[in-house]
Motif scaffolding. Structure first.
Motif, PDB file in Angstrom:
ATOM      1  N   GLN A 221      31.230  42.665  45.118  1.00  0.00           N
ATOM      2  CA  GLN A 221      32.540  43.237  44.832  1.00  0.00           C
ATOM      3  C   GLN A 221      33.548  42.817  45.904  1.00  0.00           C
ATOM      4  O   GLN A 221      34.704  42.494  45.612  1.00  0.00           O
ATOM      5  CB  GLN A 221      32.446  44.759  44.744  1.00  0.00           C
ATOM      6  N   GLY A 225      34.263  39.917  43.222  1.00  0.00           N
ATOM      7  CA  GLY A 225      34.644  40.753  42.088  1.00  0.00           C
ATOM      8  C   GLY A 225      34.129  40.201  40.768  1.00  0.00           C
ATOM      9  O   GLY A 225      33.132  39.488  40.722  1.00  0.00           O
ATOM     10  N   ASP A 226      34.806  40.576  39.665  1.00  0.00           N
ATOM     11  CA  ASP A 226      34.435  40.101  38.315  1.00  0.00           C
ATOM     12  C   ASP A 226      32.935  40.276  38.097  1.00  0.00           C
ATOM     13  O   ASP A 226      32.232  39.364  37.664  1.00  0.00           O
ATOM     14  CB  ASP A 226      34.849  38.641  38.154  1.00  0.00           C
TER      15      ASP A 226
END
Length: 304
Positions: A221, A225-226
């Motif tokens: 994260q 991210g994603d």
């Protein structure tokens, strides 16, 4: 009105206000020992205010509260007799050992990216040690962090050095069914291994069932991210998950990561391995330990 009747009526009256909470509390107590749907693995210290500082007692407490695995990063540093007691306790309870850290001489400057024979020799010694640790614990996963960047070398050469070293390690581990799981980290920008896609490339290069990805949701994260999309992209090389919310690296529900959706995602994809609880507690003491368990119940119960 008699005092007993007054108390009874008062309790009934307040029950109309607090009844829902009381019912919920009763429901939670009935859930305390129910195994979780995903196999969450606490580490020593998460339940010390309930169980004390003895790891065997913590393992028993974790089992009694529905956990069916542990992980122990420092397992290699324990006395052999204690390692054997841990393994025997897990076997008796039908619990799994998650990851322990492979000793490669530290996660920093002693780096596989440099291609130095002395660094590789230390790593290979750690692989041979991991075989013995797995026998004592019943565990099959050992965490590997290649170390820092070797900034005097081009990135592709560093990657080739890491792949070559890991191939040699896999030759030691593979006959025993042990998997080294590579963990990209966010602790410092000096670390060579940073993203899931970079780790995926290295695992493909090593091309062994004994070299896979440890996907730590907290670190990923922070670094990329994603999360769900990246998990899908790298799925065939992911062998192990660890969790911690961000910011703060505490239990799920304390930060920005939607762990309910994430756990649903990996559960629906068929993951049934250990989910390592590599995080701290948002609240101190016994209250914090109860809060931690309740958080896992909150994000897990809907999976069943």
């Amino acid at each position: 009105m008699k005092r007993s009747q007054f108390i009874r009526k008062s309790l009934l009256a307040t029950g109309t206000i607090a009844g829902g909470a009381l019912t919920a509390m009763a429901g939670n107590s009935r859930q305390d020992g129910k195994p979780f749907n995903l196999n969450y693995g606490p580490h020593q210290g998460l339940f010390e205010h309930h169980a004390g500082k003895n790891i065997i007692d913590e393992i028993q407490f974790a089992y009694d509260r529905g956990f069916r695995s542990i992980e122990d990063n420092g397992f290699s540093g324990r006395p052999v007799a204690e390692q054997e007691r841990i393994g025997a306790t897990l076997a008796k309870l039908g619990m799994a050992m998650g990851v322990f850290v492979l000793d490669k001489g530290g996660n920093g400057a002693n780096t596989l990216a440099a291609g130095k024979p002395e660094h590789v020799d230390i790593f290979l010694k750690g692989c041979r040690q991991a075989v013995e640790l797995a026998k004592r614990s019943g565990g099959k996963f050992t965490t590997v962090v290649p170390g820092d960047f070797e900034r005097r070398l081009p990135m592709d050469i560093q990657t080739a050095n890491v792949i070559e070293a890991l191939r040699r390690g896999a030759e030691i581990l593979e006959p025993h069914g042990i998997v080294m799981v590579l963990e990209p980290l966010s602790d410092t920008p000096d670390l060579f291994l940073r993203t899931a896609s970079q780790t995926y490339l290295i695992c493909k290069g090593v091309n062994s069932p004994s070299c896979k990805i440890l996907y730590d949701v907290y670190h990923m994260q922070r670094n990329e991210g994603d999360l769900l999309a990246n998990i899908d992209r790298c799925w065939d090389e992911i062998a192990y998950f660890q969790v911690g919310d961000n910011p703060g690296r505490k239990e799920p529900t304390t930060g920005e990561i939607n762990y309910r959706n994430l756990f649903r995602h990996i559960y629906d994809k068929g993951y049934r391995g250990v989910v390592g609880m590599e995080h701290g507690k948002s609240t101190a003491g016994r209250e914090g330990e109860e809060k931690l368990i309740a958080a896992y119940r909150e994000v897990d119960d809907f999976l069943g």
